[in-house]
Design a protein around this motif. Structure first.
Motif, PDB file in Angstrom:
ATOM      1  N   PRO A   1      27.595 -38.645   6.966  1.00 29.91           N
ATOM      2  CA  PRO A   1      26.569 -39.695   6.931  1.00 29.91           C
ATOM      3  C   PRO A   1      25.173 -39.103   6.783  1.00 29.91           C
ATOM      4  O   PRO A   1      24.919 -37.947   7.128  1.00 29.91           O
ATOM      5  N   LEU A   2      24.273 -39.895   6.248  1.00 35.50           N
ATOM      6  CA  LEU A   2      22.862 -39.556   6.275  1.00 35.50           C
ATOM      7  C   LEU A   2      22.392 -39.440   7.720  1.00 35.50           C
ATOM      8  O   LEU A   2      23.050 -39.949   8.640  1.00 35.50           O
ATOM      9  N   ILE A   3      21.238 -38.807   7.915  1.00 32.92           N
ATOM     10  CA  ILE A   3      20.579 -38.836   9.219  1.00 32.92           C
ATOM     11  C   ILE A   3      19.208 -39.478   9.034  1.00 32.92           C
ATOM     12  O   ILE A   3      18.445 -39.073   8.154  1.00 32.92           O
ATOM     13  N   LEU A   4      18.903 -40.462   9.841  1.00 37.46           N
ATOM     14  CA  LEU A   4      17.595 -41.098   9.846  1.00 37.46           C
ATOM     15  C   LEU A   4      16.806 -40.535  11.018  1.00 37.46           C
ATOM     16  O   LEU A   4      17.198 -40.708  12.175  1.00 37.46           O
ATOM     17  N   ALA A   5      15.695 -39.873  10.717  1.00 40.73           N
ATOM     18  CA  ALA A   5      14.876 -39.244  11.759  1.00 40.73           C
ATOM     19  C   ALA A   5      13.861 -40.250  12.297  1.00 40.73           C
ATOM     20  O   ALA A   5      12.653 -40.052  12.210  1.00 40.73           O
TER      21      ALA A   5
ATOM     22  N   SER B   1      20.349 -29.742  11.959  1.00 40.57           N
ATOM     23  CA  SER B   1      21.392 -30.570  11.322  1.00 40.57           C
ATOM     24  C   SER B   1      21.821 -29.915  10.013  1.00 40.57           C
ATOM     25  O   SER B   1      21.548 -30.435   8.917  1.00 40.57           O
ATOM     26  N   ALA B   2      22.488 -28.784  10.107  1.00 40.56           N
ATOM     27  CA  ALA B   2      22.850 -27.996   8.930  1.00 40.56           C
ATOM     28  C   ALA B   2      23.674 -28.806   7.928  1.00 40.56           C
ATOM     29  O   ALA B   2      24.616 -29.513   8.297  1.00 40.56           O
ATOM     30  N   GLY B   3      23.297 -28.692   6.666  1.00 43.98           N
ATOM     31  CA  GLY B   3      24.060 -29.297   5.581  1.00 43.98           C
ATOM     32  C   GLY B   3      23.882 -30.785   5.409  1.00 43.98           C
ATOM     33  O   GLY B   3      24.479 -31.368   4.506  1.00 43.98           O
ATOM     34  N   ARG B   4      23.038 -31.397   6.220  1.00 42.19           N
ATOM     35  CA  ARG B   4      22.923 -32.860   6.197  1.00 42.19           C
ATOM     36  C   ARG B   4      21.670 -33.320   5.454  1.00 42.19           C
ATOM     37  O   ARG B   4      20.631 -32.664   5.487  1.00 42.19           O
ATOM     38  N   TYR B   5      21.777 -34.459   4.802  1.00 41.15           N
ATOM     39  CA  TYR B   5      20.615 -35.108   4.212  1.00 41.15           C
ATOM     40  C   TYR B   5      19.881 -35.881   5.310  1.00 41.15           C
ATOM     41  O   TYR B   5      20.466 -36.764   5.952  1.00 41.15           O
ATOM     42  N   VAL B   6      18.612 -35.532   5.515  1.00 34.53           N
ATOM     43  CA  VAL B   6      17.823 -36.144   6.585  1.00 34.53           C
ATOM     44  C   VAL B   6      16.675 -36.939   5.968  1.00 34.53           C
ATOM     45  O   VAL B   6      15.920 -36.419   5.145  1.00 34.53           O
ATOM     46  N   ILE B   7      16.535 -38.187   6.381  1.00 39.24           N
ATOM     47  CA  ILE B   7      15.465 -39.060   5.905  1.00 39.24           C
ATOM     48  C   ILE B   7      14.372 -39.124   6.960  1.00 39.24           C
ATOM     49  O   ILE B   7      14.625 -39.489   8.116  1.00 39.24           O
ATOM     50  N   GLY B   8      13.157 -38.772   6.568  1.00 42.91           N
ATOM     51  CA  GLY B   8      11.988 -38.978   7.408  1.00 42.91           C
ATOM     52  C   GLY B   8      11.164 -40.114   6.842  1.00 42.91           C
ATOM     53  O   GLY B   8      11.116 -40.307   5.621  1.00 42.91           O
TER      54      GLY B   8
END
Length: 203
Positions: free
Chosen positions: A10-14, A71-78
């Motif tokens: 899953p994406l990560i929402l920061a 959060s290695a390897g993850r797509y993170v949204i700021g």
């Protein structure tokens, strides 16, 4: 995973924002929420930036980078949003008195919302965008301000302009020019276009 999301994780929402979470969920994206541990005002001061659009993008990038670092390897949204009116930048109001002061300052004027987003993976900035909306608030009497604050309650201090357009804040405006998602603090269309270009969406 949803039928729309094709990523292996899953994406990560920061962000703690319930509104941003709802926008991603309604778009059918799989995501987790990991709030960024940064001092936004300290970053804003040390950056030397004065324009609302630049600050929104910088803070979005810093949030995504901080969460990406764990959060290695993850797509993170700021994501971040600024409000600018006649060369003044507004922050979230401090209590009811601060909210009333914000509304007096914005009454009868057009202000600008800048919504910045960034996507970071393994510390690398992959995408950034800032979108703009212009909001014209109607002339508000002291009685109207008091009535709004009484009806809105704590929600009046939860957002930068002392309003939430998707709720009672809609009563405050005479004109709105801009994308609905930008106003809510997450420019969803450019975000989806980027994810689609990465082959992460089935639609």
């Amino acid at each position: 995973m949803t039928a729309v999301w094709r990523g292996s994780n899953p994406l990560i929402l920061a962000s703690r924002s319930q509104v941003r979470q709802a926008l991603l969920a309604n778009a059918g994206l799989s995501f987790e929420t990991v709030p960024a541990a940064i001092d936004e005002r300290a970053i804003q001061r040390s950056s030397g930036l004065a324009r609302g659009d630049e600050i929104a993008v910088r803070l979005a990038c810093e949030k995504a980078r901080e969460v990406s670092s764990r959060s290695a390897g993850r797509y993170v949204i700021g994501a971040d949003q600024t409000l600018e009116c006649e060369d003044r930048l507004f922050n979230k109001p401090a209590g009811r008195a601060g909210a009333a002061e914000h509304l007096r300052a914005l009454s009868g004027r057009t202000h600008t919302l800048h919504a910045g987003i960034a996507i970071v993976r393994d510390g690398k900035l992959l995408f950034e965008n800032v979108s703009v909306a212009r909001m014209t608030m109607r002339e508000l009497s002291e009685e109207a301000i008091e009535a709004y604050l009484n009806a809105a309650g704590d929600a009046a201090t939860a957002s930068v302009g002392a309003y939430q357009l998707e709720k009672l804040g809609v009563h405050l405006f005479s004109r709105i020019d801009g994308d609905h998602f930008t106003i809510l603090g997450l420019p969803l269309l450019p975000l989806l276009a980027f994810l689609r270009g990465q082959g992460l969406l089935s639609l």
